[in-house]
Design a protein around this motif. Structure first.
Motif, short mmCIF file in Angstrom:
data_model
loop_
_atom_site.label_atom_id
_atom_site.label_comp_id
_atom_site.label_asym_id
_atom_site.label_seq_id
_atom_site.Cartn_x
_atom_site.Cartn_y
_atom_site.Cartn_z
N GLU A 18 54.93 -27.71 26.09
CA GLU A 18 56.32 -27.24 26.04
C GLU A 18 57.11 -27.98 24.96
OE1 GLU A 18 57.88 -27.66 30.00
OE2 GLU A 18 56.75 -25.92 30.75
N LYS A 19 56.91 -29.30 24.86
CA LYS A 19 57.59 -30.09 23.82
C LYS A 19 57.13 -29.65 22.43
CE LYS A 19 58.28 -34.28 26.57
NZ LYS A 19 57.89 -35.69 26.73
N TYR A 21 55.91 -26.70 21.60
CA TYR A 21 56.47 -25.37 21.35
C TYR A 21 57.93 -25.48 20.91
CZ TYR A 21 58.04 -20.59 22.01
OH TYR A 21 58.59 -19.36 21.81
N THR A 22 58.69 -26.35 21.56
CA THR A 22 60.10 -26.55 21.21
C THR A 22 60.22 -27.06 19.77
OG1 THR A 22 60.63 -27.04 23.51
CG2 THR A 22 62.24 -27.73 21.86
N LYS A 23 59.38 -28.04 19.41
CA LYS A 23 59.42 -28.59 18.05
C LYS A 23 59.02 -27.53 17.01
CE LYS A 23 60.54 -32.91 18.51
NZ LYS A 23 61.72 -33.46 17.87
N ASP A 25 59.35 -24.33 17.31
CA ASP A 25 60.45 -23.37 17.24
C ASP A 25 61.59 -23.92 16.37
OD1 ASP A 25 61.47 -20.80 18.01
OD2 ASP A 25 62.89 -21.86 19.33
N GLU A 26 61.93 -25.21 16.53
CA GLU A 26 62.95 -25.84 15.70
C GLU A 26 62.54 -25.81 14.23
OE1 GLU A 26 63.75 -29.82 17.05
OE2 GLU A 26 64.25 -29.15 19.07
#
Length: 134
Positions: A18-19, A21-23, A25-26
């Motif tokens: 999840e982390k 994926y978030t990075k 996406d950023e």
């Protein structure tokens, strides 16, 4: 190894995913922003280049009309820029404004208020333009 340990490891892997994926996406958003900025900058540069080409054509036409050799002036400016102490070495101590002795003798070149050389042709053209504008 029990089911509790496996579940804990799966939970850790899920959190890391999840982390990540978030990075990602950023980073995707940042890349898109940079791409948009680069495209806008490219368009501005193209517009400025077109404007510069138009202005160069106008300046060339005006210089030709006034009898000014643009290539010669550019070469002189390049030489002066390449040799910043050129003016000090060539200045004649007998003249106040540091003009070349040959220029001072003929009276062809004068230095105006801005410190630039001004020939008879340049002055008469500028005066004629000022009179025409009035």
């Amino acid at each position: 190894m029990g089911l509790g340990t496996t579940a804990k490891k799966l939970q850790t892997v899920t959190e890391m995913a999840e982390k990540l994926y978030t990075k990602v996406d950023e980073l995707r958003k940042q890349v898109n922003d940079v791409k948009t900025h680069v495209e806008a900058t490219s368009q501005r540069v193209e517009r400025i280049e077109r404007d510069l080409d138009e202005q160069r054509a106008i300046l060339d036409a005006l210089a030709e009309e006034q009898g000014i050799d643009v290539d010669e002036r550019v070469a002189e400016a390049t030489i002066k820029e390449a040799e910043p102490d050129h003016e000090l070495a060539d200045a004649d101590p007998a003249t106040e404004d540091g003009a070349d002795a040959s220029d001072a003798e003929t009276g062809d070149v004068e230095v105006n208020e801005t410190g630039t050389d001004e020939t008879e042709t340049d002055r008469s053209g500028a005066e004629g333009t000022a009179e025409a504008n009035q």
